[in-house]
Design an enzyme around this catalytic site. Structure first.
Site, PDB file in Angstrom:
ATOM      1  N   ASN A 136       0.880  -1.306  -0.055  1.00 11.81           N
ATOM      2  CA  ASN A 136      -0.041  -0.037  -0.120  1.00 11.81           C
ATOM      3  C   ASN A 136       0.570   1.327  -0.115  1.00 11.81           C
ATOM      4  O   ASN A 136       0.433   2.433  -0.061  1.00 11.81           O
ATOM      5  CB  ASN A 136      -1.152  -0.068   1.176  1.00 11.81           C
ATOM      6  CG  ASN A 136      -2.121  -0.812   1.028  1.00 11.81           C
ATOM      7  OD1 ASN A 136      -2.687  -1.198   0.038  1.00 11.81           O
ATOM      8  ND2 ASN A 136      -2.281  -1.687   2.203  1.00 11.81           N
ATOM      9  N   ASP A 137       1.983   1.297   0.354  1.00 11.66           N
ATOM     10  CA  ASP A 137       2.906   2.447   0.316  1.00 11.66           C
ATOM     11  C   ASP A 137       4.328   2.490  -0.324  1.00 11.66           C
ATOM     12  O   ASP A 137       5.133   2.684   0.487  1.00 11.66           O
ATOM     13  CB  ASP A 137       2.795   3.033   1.739  1.00 11.66           C
ATOM     14  CG  ASP A 137       3.414   4.422   1.781  1.00 11.66           C
ATOM     15  OD1 ASP A 137       3.157   5.334   0.730  1.00 11.66           O
ATOM     16  OD2 ASP A 137       3.843   4.814   2.894  1.00 11.66           O
TER      17      ASP A 137
END
Length: 229
Positions: A52-53
């Site tokens: 996610n990042d």
């Protein structure tokens, strides 16, 4: 990690104890290592892990300049259902949360519409990371606004103006003709292909990893080092 994070190697101007910049081959190796790790997280674990990042700050380099994905603080561990749709997550139901996950400049557009956590969101993050690694321009730079993105900047330069868009000191390592030019173009094209707006239209991370390995082998042959893995 001993060598810090990838962001520091891409964007810091001065390093007192190290060469200031990564070579083309080092960048290619890190890109392969990160893609291979994502492939493992998405397809080879008992459960799907979505980071996610993914961004340069979250890629750490060891003494051998091997890239390692770091900071799983907002990742999701989910039931193994498919590469594009996630069914459940550990803890609270974060897959349909309206909370935006990730960092500005790297987040896939689907997060702003559905809020769903997708492995293809990591693929979107990865293509931004790949482009940033080879043109050394952040996706949040002031030049990218009013619909003009790092993706558009590279896409409109390929293939004719590839040597203009790539980080210029890398040109000292390669000639501008034949297979070397082909290698550079092929890397940037991988950065463009996974960026399709719809997740289902994006390249699988395994395909990106395999293409990068082929590019590396071609680069090594043309540079006179023989093939590699």
């Amino acid at each position: 990690m001993p060598k810090g994070n990838l962001d520091g190697w891409l964007h810091l101007e001065v390093r007192e104890d190290e060469p200031q910049k990564l070579t083309f081959l080092q960048r290619l190796n890190v890109a392969i290592e990160v893609a291979s790790t994502l492939e493992y997280l998405h397809t080879q674990c008992d459960e799907i892990i979505v980071h996610n990042d993914l961004k340069p700050n979250n890629v750490l380099l060891d003494n051998d300049m091997v890239g390692h994905i770091n900071d799983f603080g907002i990742s999701n561990i989910t039931s193994l259902v498919s590469s594009t749709t996630i069914a459940s997550s550990i803890g609270t139901d974060q897959n349909n949360s309206n909370t935006m996950k990730g960092s500005i400049g790297y987040i896939g557009p689907e997060y702003g519409v559905s809020g769903k956590v997708l492995t293809k969101g990591d693929v979107y993050n990865y293509r931004i990371l790949l482009l940033e690694m080879f043109i050394e321009t952040r996706p949040t730079n002031s030049e990218f606004q009013d619909g003009h993105t790092i993706h558009n900047s590279v896409k409109t330069s390929l293939p004719e103006r590839v040597m203009e868009v790539i980080y210029q000191p890398l040109l000292l390592e390669v000639d501008e003709s034949g297979k070397m030019r082909e290698c550079i173009t092929a890397v940037l094209e991988i950065g463009i292909i996974p960026s399709m707006e719809l997740p289902k239209d994006r390249m699988e991370i395994s395909d990106a990893a395999n293409k990068l390995r082929s590019i590396k082998n071609l680069f090594l042959r043309e540079a006179g080092h023989g093939g590699g893995t």
